[in-house]
Design a protein around this motif. Structure first.
Motif, PDB file in Angstrom:
ATOM      1  N   GLN A  86      19.109  31.917 -37.525  1.00  0.00           N
ATOM      2  CA  GLN A  86      18.323  30.956 -38.371  1.00  0.00           C
ATOM      3  C   GLN A  86      17.543  29.889 -37.349  1.00  0.00           C
ATOM      4  N   GLU A  87      18.589  29.295 -36.604  1.00  0.00           N
ATOM      5  CA  GLU A  87      18.031  28.060 -35.992  1.00  0.00           C
ATOM      6  C   GLU A  87      17.305  28.612 -34.579  1.00  0.00           C
ATOM      7  N   MET A  88      17.520  29.759 -34.243  1.00  0.00           N
ATOM      8  CA  MET A  88      17.082  30.412 -33.084  1.00  0.00           C
ATOM      9  C   MET A  88      15.547  30.896 -33.398  1.00  0.00           C
ATOM     10  N   ASP A  89      15.525  31.409 -34.492  1.00  0.00           N
ATOM     11  CA  ASP A  89      14.291  31.748 -35.175  1.00  0.00           C
ATOM     12  C   ASP A  89      13.185  30.357 -35.423  1.00  0.00           C
ATOM     13  N   LYS A  90      13.877  29.489 -35.827  1.00  0.00           N
ATOM     14  CA  LYS A  90      13.022  28.105 -35.904  1.00  0.00           C
ATOM     15  C   LYS A  90      12.765  27.583 -34.562  1.00  0.00           C
ATOM     16  N   LEU A  91      13.331  27.694 -33.602  1.00  0.00           N
ATOM     17  CA  LEU A  91      13.023  27.174 -32.185  1.00  0.00           C
ATOM     18  C   LEU A  91      11.851  28.229 -31.497  1.00  0.00           C
ATOM     19  N   SER A  93       9.795  29.978 -33.471  1.00  0.00           N
ATOM     20  CA  SER A  93       8.509  29.779 -34.186  1.00  0.00           C
ATOM     21  C   SER A  93       7.940  28.210 -33.680  1.00  0.00           C
ATOM     22  N   LYS A  94       8.911  27.235 -33.409  1.00  0.00           N
ATOM     23  CA  LYS A  94       8.149  25.959 -32.753  1.00  0.00           C
ATOM     24  C   LYS A  94       7.583  26.189 -31.567  1.00  0.00           C
ATOM     25  N   ASN A  95       8.117  27.107 -30.716  1.00  0.00           N
ATOM     26  CA  ASN A  95       7.707  27.203 -29.169  1.00  0.00           C
ATOM     27  C   ASN A  95       6.316  28.117 -29.415  1.00  0.00           C
ATOM     28  N   LEU A  96       6.304  29.114 -30.211  1.00  0.00           N
ATOM     29  CA  LEU A  96       5.005  29.782 -30.478  1.00  0.00           C
ATOM     30  C   LEU A  96       3.918  28.726 -30.915  1.00  0.00           C
ATOM     31  N   ALA A  97       3.990  27.950 -31.753  1.00  0.00           N
ATOM     32  CA  ALA A  97       3.171  27.108 -32.297  1.00  0.00           C
ATOM     33  C   ALA A  97       2.745  26.133 -31.198  1.00  0.00           C
ATOM     34  N   LEU A  98       3.530  25.474 -30.424  1.00  0.00           N
ATOM     35  CA  LEU A  98       3.209  24.909 -29.186  1.00  0.00           C
ATOM     36  C   LEU A  98       2.351  25.478 -28.371  1.00  0.00           C
ATOM     37  N   ALA A  99       2.603  26.923 -28.201  1.00  0.00           N
ATOM     38  CA  ALA A  99       2.076  27.482 -27.036  1.00  0.00           C
ATOM     39  C   ALA A  99       0.473  27.852 -27.700  1.00  0.00           C
ATOM     40  N   GLU A 100       0.362  27.966 -28.832  1.00  0.00           N
ATOM     41  CA  GLU A 100      -1.121  27.939 -29.223  1.00  0.00           C
ATOM     42  C   GLU A 100      -1.833  26.815 -29.163  1.00  0.00           C
TER      43      GLU A 100
END
Length: 100
Positions: A86-91, A93-100
């Motif tokens: 779950q924690e890796m999925d959160k990370l 998601s955050k990395n994808l959001a920052l990339a956009e």
């Protein structure tokens, strides 16, 4: 050992490690959890292979208690493994959001 892995995960989850290092730390922790699970499974196989005669009821009870203890440790590992995922999925998601 299982409690050490849980404490390590909790520290990562609470942000005691730089964000840039969290993914690597979680991957290493996940490998250690998988190794612990494998060792516990081997231990259960060894316990299962011990033949105890019916008239040794005390030994049978101790073996049963040991099996329950190992099964409890396996359950803890499963919980931590799920939390790591779950924690890796959160990370991610955050990395994808920052990339956009």
């Amino acid at each position: 050992r299982s409690s050490d892995l849980t404490k390590e995960f909790t520290g990562i989850q609470k942000g005691f490690l730089a964000k840039t290092l969290q993914t690597e730390a979680l991957n290493k922790l996940d490998k250690r959890i998988k190794s612990a699970v494998e060792q516990f499974m081997k231990l259960l196989e060894q316990i299962d292979s011990v033949n105890v005669p019916d008239n040794f009821s005390d030994c049978r009870l101790k073996r049963k208690s040991l099996v329950k203890k190992v099964q409890g440790l396996l359950a803890q590992c499963d919980t931590v493994e799920g939390n790591i995922s779950q924690e890796m999925d959160k990370l991610q998601s955050k990395n994808l959001a920052l990339a956009e």
